[in-house]
Design a protein around this motif. Sequence first.
Motif, PDB file in Angstrom:
ATOM      1  N   GLU A  60      19.192   4.395  11.915  1.00  0.00           N
ATOM      2  CA  GLU A  60      18.811   3.585  13.054  1.00  0.00           C
ATOM      3  C   GLU A  60      20.036   3.239  13.911  1.00  0.00           C
ATOM      4  OE1 GLU A  60      17.255  -0.854  13.564  1.00  0.00           O
ATOM      5  OE2 GLU A  60      15.816   0.452  12.532  1.00  0.00           O
ATOM      6  N   ALA A  61      21.116   2.865  13.276  1.00  0.00           N
ATOM      7  CA  ALA A  61      22.324   2.508  14.022  1.00  0.00           C
ATOM      8  C   ALA A  61      22.858   3.702  14.812  1.00  0.00           C
ATOM      9  CB  ALA A  61      23.397   1.966  13.079  1.00  0.00           C
ATOM     10  N   GLU A  62      22.797   4.888  14.229  1.00  0.00           N
ATOM     11  CA  GLU A  62      23.262   6.096  14.919  1.00  0.00           C
ATOM     12  C   GLU A  62      22.376   6.405  16.115  1.00  0.00           C
ATOM     13  OE1 GLU A  62      25.404   9.459  16.015  1.00  0.00           O
ATOM     14  OE2 GLU A  62      25.962   7.721  14.832  1.00  0.00           O
ATOM     15  N   LYS A  63      21.078   6.265  15.954  1.00  0.00           N
ATOM     16  CA  LYS A  63      20.161   6.492  17.074  1.00  0.00           C
ATOM     17  C   LYS A  63      20.485   5.536  18.217  1.00  0.00           C
ATOM     18  CE  LYS A  63      16.079   8.161  14.616  1.00  0.00           C
ATOM     19  NZ  LYS A  63      14.672   7.850  14.279  1.00  0.00           N
TER      20      LYS A  63
ATOM     21  N   ARG B 214      11.966   0.663  20.997  1.00  0.00           N
ATOM     22  CA  ARG B 214      11.010   1.254  20.046  1.00  0.00           C
ATOM     23  C   ARG B 214      11.655   1.389  18.676  1.00  0.00           C
ATOM     24  NH1 ARG B 214       9.536   6.889  21.625  1.00  0.00           N
ATOM     25  NH2 ARG B 214       9.400   5.826  23.601  1.00  0.00           N
ATOM     26  N   THR B 215      12.921   1.764  18.630  1.00  0.00           N
ATOM     27  CA  THR B 215      13.629   1.938  17.358  1.00  0.00           C
ATOM     28  C   THR B 215      13.778   0.601  16.638  1.00  0.00           C
ATOM     29  OG1 THR B 215      14.824   3.835  18.269  1.00  0.00           O
ATOM     30  CG2 THR B 215      15.770   2.800  16.308  1.00  0.00           C
ATOM     31  N   ARG B 216      14.060  -0.448  17.388  1.00  0.00           N
ATOM     32  CA  ARG B 216      14.233  -1.777  16.784  1.00  0.00           C
ATOM     33  C   ARG B 216      12.910  -2.431  16.431  1.00  0.00           C
ATOM     34  NH1 ARG B 216      18.947  -3.826  20.842  1.00  0.00           N
ATOM     35  NH2 ARG B 216      20.685  -2.897  19.696  1.00  0.00           N
ATOM     36  N   GLY B 217      11.841  -1.983  17.068  1.00  0.00           N
ATOM     37  CA  GLY B 217      10.526  -2.595  16.867  1.00  0.00           C
ATOM     38  C   GLY B 217      10.177  -3.493  18.033  1.00  0.00           C
ATOM     39  N   VAL B 218       8.914  -3.484  18.397  1.00  0.00           N
ATOM     40  CA  VAL B 218       8.459  -4.210  19.577  1.00  0.00           C
ATOM     41  C   VAL B 218       8.824  -5.692  19.497  1.00  0.00           C
ATOM     42  CG1 VAL B 218       6.425  -4.935  20.880  1.00  0.00           C
ATOM     43  CG2 VAL B 218       6.610  -2.583  20.080  1.00  0.00           C
ATOM     44  N   MET B 219       8.542  -6.307  18.380  1.00  0.00           N
ATOM     45  CA  MET B 219       8.767  -7.758  18.280  1.00  0.00           C
ATOM     46  C   MET B 219      10.256  -8.118  18.358  1.00  0.00           C
ATOM     47  SD  MET B 219       5.762  -8.709  18.444  1.00  0.00           S
ATOM     48  CE  MET B 219       5.915 -10.469  18.279  1.00  0.00           C
ATOM     49  N   ASN B 220      11.125  -7.207  17.946  1.00  0.00           N
ATOM     50  CA  ASN B 220      12.567  -7.462  18.033  1.00  0.00           C
ATOM     51  C   ASN B 220      13.126  -7.124  19.409  1.00  0.00           C
ATOM     52  OD1 ASN B 220      12.862  -8.303  15.340  1.00  0.00           O
ATOM     53  ND2 ASN B 220      12.954  -6.194  14.639  1.00  0.00           N
TER      54      ASN B 220
END
Length: 164
Positions: free
Chosen positions: A1-4, A41-47
């Motif tokens: 996730e961090a790389e993306k 999107r990668t972090r999540g909608v709520m975040n």
Amino acid sequence: EAEKIRCYDAGRAAAKKGLAVDANHVESLFWDMANLATTGRTRGVMNSLFMLPELRRGLKRALELDRNHLLAKQTLAEIDHAVPGIAGGSDERAEKAYLEILQRDPALTSTMVNLAKMYRDQGKKEEARKLAQQAIDLTNPSNRNDWKKFDKRDAKQLLEELAK
């Protein structure tokens, strides 16, 4: 996730260089917002709800510069579907935008797949199946590279999921 996210940040930085040269360059603006949306999107909608005002502003600005920028319209529709209604999302707005896009470009498979996923989420399985199959069967997609790499695969996965 961090790389993306690092890659999406690099994409935003490149887009901002284009905007520094021409603040009205619609493709630079769109890709800045597309990378921001993908980060969300990668972090999540709520975040990522804090990103919504900037995203909507940027995408609406892209559409002011080019009202026919279908990918900007599609990204707004994706946001409308992903975001809960209480936070400003709207499946009705998303569907209207997706259908308008497909009316303008009936071979834009990414829109077909996104609309099919929205129909799946709404329990409209037959409509979802039809669009997913249409995306797979298309012989002349508008964006052949995205169709080969993403859309065809995503449509097949959706059909498999709907068959369960």
